[in-house]
Design an enzyme around this catalytic site. Structure first.
Site, PDB file in Angstrom:
ATOM      1  N   PRO A 194       0.830  -1.200   0.000  1.00 36.25           N
ATOM      2  CA  PRO A 194       0.000   0.000   0.000  1.00 36.25           C
ATOM      3  C   PRO A 194       0.868   1.254   0.000  1.00 36.25           C
ATOM      4  O   PRO A 194       1.972   1.251   0.549  1.00 36.25           O
ATOM      5  CB  PRO A 194      -0.796  -0.077   1.296  1.00 36.25           C
ATOM      6  CG  PRO A 194      -0.460  -1.373   1.918  1.00 36.25           C
ATOM      7  CD  PRO A 194       0.740  -1.935   1.262  1.00 36.25           C
ATOM      8  N   MET A 195       0.353   2.304  -0.601  1.00 35.47           N
ATOM      9  CA  MET A 195       1.162   3.530  -0.771  1.00 35.47           C
ATOM     10  C   MET A 195       1.566   4.140   0.555  1.00 35.47           C
ATOM     11  O   MET A 195       2.663   4.681   0.684  1.00 35.47           O
ATOM     12  CB  MET A 195       0.371   4.526  -1.633  1.00 35.47           C
ATOM     13  CG  MET A 195       1.204   5.644  -2.240  1.00 35.47           C
ATOM     14  SD  MET A 195       2.816   5.193  -2.918  1.00 35.47           S
ATOM     15  CE  MET A 195       2.331   4.294  -4.381  1.00 35.47           C
ATOM     16  N   CYS A 196       0.733   4.050   1.570  1.00 33.16           N
ATOM     17  CA  CYS A 196       1.107   4.672   2.852  1.00 33.16           C
ATOM     18  C   CYS A 196       2.307   3.971   3.467  1.00 33.16           C
ATOM     19  O   CYS A 196       3.137   4.593   4.129  1.00 33.16           O
ATOM     20  CB  CYS A 196      -0.083   4.673   3.817  1.00 33.16           C
ATOM     21  SG  CYS A 196      -0.685   3.039   4.224  1.00 33.16           S
ATOM     22  N   THR A 197       2.401   2.680   3.238  1.00 38.28           N
ATOM     23  CA  THR A 197       3.558   1.936   3.725  1.00 38.28           C
ATOM     24  C   THR A 197       4.815   2.404   3.012  1.00 38.28           C
ATOM     25  O   THR A 197       5.849   2.644   3.639  1.00 38.28           O
ATOM     26  CB  THR A 197       3.369   0.422   3.478  1.00 38.28           C
ATOM     27  OG1 THR A 197       2.154  -0.002   4.064  1.00 38.28           O
ATOM     28  CG2 THR A 197       4.528  -0.363   4.039  1.00 38.28           C
ATOM     29  N   SER A 216       5.514   6.306   4.130  1.00 37.39           N
ATOM     30  CA  SER A 216       5.844   6.747   5.489  1.00 37.39           C
ATOM     31  C   SER A 216       6.172   5.673   6.519  1.00 37.39           C
ATOM     32  O   SER A 216       6.794   5.989   7.521  1.00 37.39           O
ATOM     33  CB  SER A 216       4.716   7.625   6.023  1.00 37.39           C
ATOM     34  OG  SER A 216       3.489   6.975   5.802  1.00 37.39           O
TER      35      SER A 216
END
EC number: 6.2.1.64
Lengths: 533, 466
Positions: free
Chosen positions: B234-237, B240
Site C-alpha cells: 500500500p502507498m502509505c507503507t 511513510s
C-alpha cells in the site's frame, strides 16, 4: 485541454508497464472506426478511449430508441430520437479528453456505395451487429486496403468476434514462460573467459557462496565434458549424476557437514533448464523459410528486412544460432559478481546486434534505401525478441464464406463433439440467412417466437445444404435462437467489449499475439472457443 | 433448493406490489421509458430449452429484480466500476458498494466512473453518484469503509454478494463472514441462510471468476493453493512506514526517481541497465538505513523492478472489462434462475489470443474455513510455540498473517502469543521459545486462533505426537 506529460504518465502508469512508451505511442497515433454504437460497440470503444487512443469515428445511421438506451451506458434517455452515432460520441468523448471523437450519421452501406475509400484512413475498423451482406462488402474493401477488420456480434447469450487481417507481425509477443538464453551448451568465447576467471577451489567461503549459479554449472560442465567425451548430460540418470556432482562441490565445515550454500542449491535446481539445447524455435525457422523473408524489396516492411538480416547472421557470425538475448535471471550472488556476469551477456548481445545491423544496412542498400530507415533501437529490440517473433495471417471473409474454400474439415470435426461451440457459429450464420430473407431477425416479438422456429429451421437447412455440411443441429438450438429475439444483453456486450478492445490494442501496438481468427463466447456455460475458419 | 428462496420472496413481493399499485394508481416507478428492458425481458418472460430447471417465465420477474433484489458490490476499483455498470444495466437497482480507498490519478485509465476532478475523493461515493445519475432509477448506496467495519447484520440483508477485491486477505475475511451466516438445523444446512458470493480477480495477464455457494460449494479457503502468496504494497507503507527492504526499493522507484530524475528529464528507469539499478539500490540503502531496515540488496532491487513490469496484480487493466461482465452474468443467472450458474470456476488467460477454461473446484474435506471440524495440529510436546506459529503462517492451506493464539490452561484463559498489541507482544514473546509442555498445554487441548484472514476465531485441536 491536453494533460501535461507527467500527469498523462501517471494516469497511464499501469498500462505503460504493459506495453511501454512505444506501445502507447502507437495507440495515440491510432484512429479507430466503430460501426454501430450499440451496447457492444460502445463497450468496445470505452475500453479503447480509456487507455488513450488518438481518435475514434463512429459510423451509425440509426436513431436512438428506448431499447437502445436500456442496455447502453453511453446513451441517455434524452437522446431518444437523435442519431445514435452523435449521441454515443458525446458520452464516450467525456471519458477521456486526450481522445478526439468524431461521428458520421450514415449507414456503412451508404458509405460503401458512395465513398468506400472513406475507410482507408483508419488503423482498424470494428464492425458491430452488421448484417452479413454489409460485413462481406466491407470485408472486401478493407482486405484490399490492408486495413485490419474486427467483426463483433452479441446475439442473446453469445458473443462472436472475427479478426480479418492479412499479415500481422509481432516482435514483442511477451510470452508467458520464456526459457532463458544462457548458451551453457555452447558457451561463447567471452563467457568462457569469464568463467576461467573463477577458481572455485581457491575461493574463500564468502565468495564461494556468492558465486552465480550459472558460473557453477559452467564450471562443472567443463569438468563433466572432460570426463564424458565432450557430451552433455543426456538422460535423467546423467542429469541426476550431474546434480550430485555439483552437490559435492558444496563447502563443508570442520565436521564435514555441508554449509548452507544457496547458490549451489540454485545451480542444482536449475540443471534441467540450464542444459536445454540452444536452438532456433520452429516458428522462427518457418519465418526464415517464408517468401517475404527471402525476397526483400524496397516495399518490404522493416520486420522482414530485420528478419532476413537475422537469418544472415545465423548463417554467418551466429554459427547457426540466433543473436544472444543478453539477459540473465536473478540469482543469489554478490552485486559485483552478478553485474559482471550480466555484463558479459549484455555485451555479447550488443555485439550480435551490431552484426545484425550490418546485415540490415547491406539489405537496405541493396534495395536502394538509406541505412537510417531502420533505427538502431528497433534492431536491438528485434534481436532481443528473436526467439519470440510471430506472424499472424487470417483468412479473408471471402475465403471463409466461399463454398470452394470454406473450412469444412474444421467445422465438421468440431461438430462431432457435442460440447463444441461450433454449433453457435453455424446458428449465427443461419440467423444471418434468416435476416437476408425476411429483413428481420427471428423471434424479436413474443408472438413471432413460435412461428419463427420452423422458418429458422429452413434457414439452418439451407445453410447446411449449400456448404454440404453433413452435420446435425438439434432443434433446441433453433428454439433458443428464436427465444433470443436478437437481444443484446449488457453483460454479454460488455464481455465482448472487453475482449475485442484487448485484441484491437494488440493489433494497433503490434505487441502480444492476437487470436486467429474466430472467437465464440457462450455466457450460458461461461465457455469459449477459438476457431480458425 | 436455493431458488425456492426467491420464489417465496417473489410471491410475497407480488402481493406487496399489488397493494402498492392500488394505492399509487398504477405507476410505482419514476423513470421508465418504452422498451427500456426489452433486452432483459426476453430472458425472463420466455421459456427456453436451456434454462435452469427451476425457471418459470413470468412478467413479474423483472419487477422483482428492479424492486427487491439487493446486491452488494465489494470494491469500486477496476472490477467494481464494471460490476456496478453491468448490474445496473441488467435491472438491479438496489446496489450497495463498499470501498475504503480514495481515487488516485493512476486509476483514471480504467476506472471509468472517476474523472480527474474526483482525485482524492472516496471511490465508493463517486462511483455511486455516477451510476445513479447515468442510470435513472438506480439507487446505489456507497460505503467508504473497510469490509471489516461491518458485522453480519449488514451482510445478511443482501441476496447476492459480488467481489472485485484485490487482496486475498480481504477475500478470506468475507468468506468467513458468509460462512458464519449459515444456519444449520440438526446438522442440515438451511438454504435460506446461503448468500451466494461471486468473486472476480485479476493477476497480471490472468483472471478468474468463481461462484461460491457457502456451505455447498468450494469456498475461498478450500482452494487457497490456487492463490500464490501475494505481496501488495500500500502507498502509505511505501511513503511513510516501510518495514521490509522491498518497501525501501519501492519508495525509491516510485517516488524518488521521478522527483530526482538522476539520469535526465525523460529517462525512464531501465531494468536492464545496471547503472540505473545501481542508483535505485544506493538510494534504497539510504532509505533502509533511515529506518534501521536491513536486507536491501542489488538482487532485490532488480527483482522488484522486474516484478512490477511483469507480474503486478491489475497491471493488465483491461482484464477487468471481460471479467466484471462474466461475474454480473452469474449474478443475473442466480437471481432469476434464467440459466444454471457457473459451476464453479472460470479462468482467463490473455497473453496469446483469449483463452478461457471452466472447471469445478472441489470442497476440501478439512477446509479450515468451511468444514466445521476443529483442525488437528500435530506437534510433539517438546516443540516450541514458534513452530506452531510458523505452521499457521507457512502452511499452504492456512496462510495466516499474524495469528494470535489463546488457550485455556488450568481453568484460565491464557494468551500464548499476540502480535498486534505491542505491550502484549512483548509480554508473550518469551513464550515463543518455550515448549508446548512448558506452557502447560495438554494433548487434545483446544487452541483458539484469531487472524486477519478470518472474522471468527478458529479452533484447533492439539495432538501430541510421541
Amino acid at each position: 485541454m491536453a494533460a501535461t506529460k507527467a500527469s498523462k504518465e501517471q494516469k497511464y502508469d499501469r498500462q505503460l508497464r504493459l506495453w511501454g512508451d512505444h506501445g502507447q505511442e502507437a495507440l495515440e497515433n491510432a484512429h479507430i472506426c466503430l460501426i454501430n454504437a450499440t451496447a457492444t460497440g460502445t463497450e468496445i470503444l470505452k475500453n479503447l478511449v480509456l487507455p488513450g487512443i488518438g481518435a475514434f469515428t463512429i459510423v451509425d445511421g440509426h436513431t436512438v430508441t428506448g431499447e437502445d438506451v436500456g442496455n447502453n451506458f453511453f446513451l441517455s434517455n434524452n437522446s431518444i430520437g437523435k442519431n445514435r452515432a452523435q449521441a454515443a460520441t458525446e458520452l464516450l468523448q467525456e471519458l477521456n479528453s486526450d481522445v478526439s471523437g468524431n461521428f458520421v450519421e450514415e449507414s456503412p452501406d451508404k458509405l460503401l456505395d458512395n465513398d468506400p475509400e472513406f475507410f482507408h484512413r483508419f488503423t482498424i475498423v470494428i464492425g458491430v451487429q452488421l448484417p452479413e451482406s454489409t460485413c462481406l462488402r466491407l470485408g472486401s474493401v478493407l482486405w484490399n486496403a490492408s486495413v485490419p477488420f474486427l467483426v463483433c456480434k452479441t446475439y442473446g447469450l453469445l458473443g462472436y468476434m472475427r479478426l480479418v487481417v492479412q499479415e500481422h507481425t509481432v516482435i514483442e509477443s511477451h510470452p508467458d514462460n520464456a526459457l532463458e538464453d544462457l548458451r551453457l551448451d555452447q558457451p561463447f568465447a567471452e563467457f568462457q573467459n569469464h568463467v576461467k576467471s573463477y577458481d572455485l577451489d581457491s575461493m574463500d567461503k564468502k565468495d564461494h557462496s556468492h558465486t552465480p549459479w550459472i558460473i557453477i554449472v559452467a564450471k562443472y560442465l567443463e569438468k563433466w565434458f572432460s570426463e564424458h567425451n565432450c557430451r552433455l548430460p543426456k538422460n535423467y540418470k546423467e542429469k541426476e549424476a550431474f546434480r550430485q556432482f555439483i552437490r559435492e562441490g558444496i563447502l563443508k565445515n570442520e565436521n564435514g557437514v555441508p554449509e548452507d550454500e544457496e547458490n549451489f542449491e540454485e545451480a542444482i535446481k536449475n540443471v534441467n533448464t540450464a542444459l536445454n539445447l540452444t536452438k532456433i524455435p520452429s516458428t522462427v525457422e518457418d519465418l526464415f523459410n517464408s517468401e517475404q523473408c527471402n525476397s526483400i524489396t524496397s516495399q518490404s516492411p522493416s520486420f522482414w528486412v530485420m528478419l532476413r538480416a537475422v537469418k544472415e547472421f545465423v548463417h554467418n557470425e551466429g554459427n547457426g544460432s540466433l543473436p544472444v538475448r543478453g539477459t540473465i535471471p536473478d540469482m543469489i550472488a554478490d552485486s559485483q559478481k552478478f553485474i559482471n556476469l550480466q555484463n558479459v551477456y549484455r555485451e555479447k548481445a550488443l555485439q550480435d546486434a551490431a552484426a545484425v545491423s550490418k546485415h540490415v544496412e547491406c539489405l537496405l542498400q541493396s534495395v536502394g534505401k538509406p541505412p537510417e530507415s531502420i533505427a538502431e533501437k528497433d534492431i536491438k529490440l528485434f534481436c532481443k525478441n528473436a526467439s519470440f517473433l510471430r506472424v499472424v495471417r487470417c483468412r479473408s471473409l471471402a475465403e471463409e464464406y466461399s463454398v470452394d474454400s470454406v473450412n469444412k474439415d474444421e467445422i465438421t470435426s468440431c461438430m462431432d463433439n457435442p460440447d463444441s461451440e461450433m454449433v453457435f457459429y453455424l446458428m449465427l450464420r443461419a440467423v444471418d440467412r434468416f435476416y437476408q430473407q425476411h429483413s428481420r431477425y427471428p423471434g424479436v416479438y413474443n408472438y413471432q417466437v413460435e412461428e419463427d422456429i420452423s422458418k429458422l429451421k429452413l434457414s439452418v437447412n439451407s445453410l447446411l445444404q449449400e456448404y454440404s455440411f453433413n452435420v446435425n443441429i438439434k432443434d433446441d438450438y433453433i428454439h433458443e435462437f428464436c427465444r433470443y429475439g436478437a437481444a443484446e444483453p449488457h453483460t454479454v456486450s460488455a464481455f465482448l467489449g472487453g475482449s475485442a478492445a484487448q485484441e484491437a490494442i494488440k493489433i494497433i501496438s503490434h505487441q502480444f499475439v492476437p487470436f486467429n481468427n474466430t472467437f465464440i463466447y457462450n455466457a450460458m456455460s461461461q465457455t469459449s472457443a477459438t476457431l480458425q475458419l | 433448493l436455493l431458488f425456492s428462496l426467491f420464489r417465496e420472496k417473489k410471491r410475497r413481493r407480488v402481493v406487496e406490489l399489488t397493494e402498492k399499485m392500488v394505492v399509487d394508481g398504477g405507476n410505482g416507478s419514476t423513470c421508465e421509458w418504452d422498451g427500456r428492458w426489452n433486452h432483459i425481458k426476453k430472458f425472463l418472460e420466455r421459456s427456453g430449452p436451456f434454462t435452469h430447471p427451476d425457471f418459470e417465465p413470468s412478467t413479474e420477474s423483472l419487477q422483482l429484480m428492479l424492486e427487491t433484489c439487493k446486491i452488494l458490490v465489494i470494491g469500486a476499483g477496476g472490477l467494481g466500476c464494471e460490476l456496478l455498470k453491468d448490474l445496473a444495466l441488467s435491472g438491479f437497482r438496489n446496489l450497495h458498494v463498499v470501498d475504503m480507498d480514495t481515487i488516485d490519478i493512476s486509476n483514471l485509465n480504467r476506472q471509468f466512473l472517476f474523472r480527474s476532478k474526483d482525485v482524492g475523493r472516496p471511490k465508493a461515493d463517486v462511483a455511486a453518484d455516477f451510476i445513479n445519475s447515468r442510470i435513472p432509477g438506480c439507487r446505489a448506496v456507497p460505503h467508504f469503509k473497510k469490509i471489516q467495519d461491518f458485522d453480519e447484520t449488514f451482510y445478511r440483508q443482501f441476496h447476492i454478494i459480488v467481489c472485485g477485491l484485490d487482496s486475498i486477505v480481504a477475500r478470506r475475511w468475507l468468506n468467513g463472514v458468509v460462512l458464519s451466516l449459515l444456519v444449520y438445523e440438526d446438522g442440515v444446512l438451511d438454504p435460506r441462510s446461503i448468500i451466494p458470493v461471486i468473486d472476480g480477480g485479476t493477476e497480471g495477464f490472468k483472471g478468474n471468476a468463481r461462484v461460491i455457494l457457502p456451505g455447498m460449494t468450494a469456498c475461498i479457503d478450500c482452494t487457497l493453493e490456487l492463490y500464490p502468496p501475494q505481496i501488495n504494497f500500500p502507498m502509505c507503507t511505501i511513503a511513510s512506514m516501510p518495514r521490509l527492504p522491498e518497501h525501501c526499493v519501492e519508495f525509491v522507484r516510485v517516488l524518488l526517481w521521478p522527483k530526482e530524475k538522476p539520469f535526465g528529464d525523460d529517462v525512464i528507469l531501465d531494468g536492464d541497465d545496471p547503472a540505473h539499478i545501481q542508483w535505485v539500490y544506493q538510494k534504497s540503502l539510504e532509505r533502509a538505513a533511515e529506518f534501521n531496515i536491513t536486507g536491501v540488496t542489488y538482487r532485490l532491487t532488480q527483482g522488484e523492478h522486474t516484478k512490477h513490469i511483469c507480474c503486478q496484480q491489475n497491471t493488465f487493466a483491461f482484464l477487468a472489462a471481460p471479467l466484471g461482465p462474466a461475474c454480473a452474468t452469474e449474478v443475473f443467472k442466480i437471481a432469476t434462475s434464467a440459466y444454471t450458474p457457473l459451476n464453479n470456476y472460470m479462468v482467463f488467460n490473455d497473453v496469446d489470443g483469449l483463452y478461457t477454461y471452466t472447471f469445478e473446484a472441489e470442497r476440501k474435506e478439512n477446509c479450515s474455513a468451511c468444514s466445521q471440524i476443529p483442525l488437528d495440529l500435530h506437534f510433539s510436546s517438546s516443540s516450541k510455540l514458534q513452530e506452531v506459529l510458523d505452521y499457521l503462517t507457512e502452511s499452504a492451506s492456512l496462510q495466516m498473517k499474524s495469528p494470535a493464539v489463546t488457550a485455556t490452561v488450568e481453568g484460565k484463559n491464557k494468551t500464548l502469543y499476540l502480535q498486534s498489541v505491542a505491550s502484549i507482544e512483548q509480554r508473550t514473546r518469551p513464550n515463543l521459545s518455550k515448549t508446548l509442555k512448558e506452557l502447560g498445554l495438554t494433548d487434545g487441548q483446544e487452541l483458539a486462533v484469531a487472524d486477519v484472514t478470518t472474522p471468527q476465531t478458529m479452533l484447533f485441536r492439539l495432538c501430541f505426537t510421541s
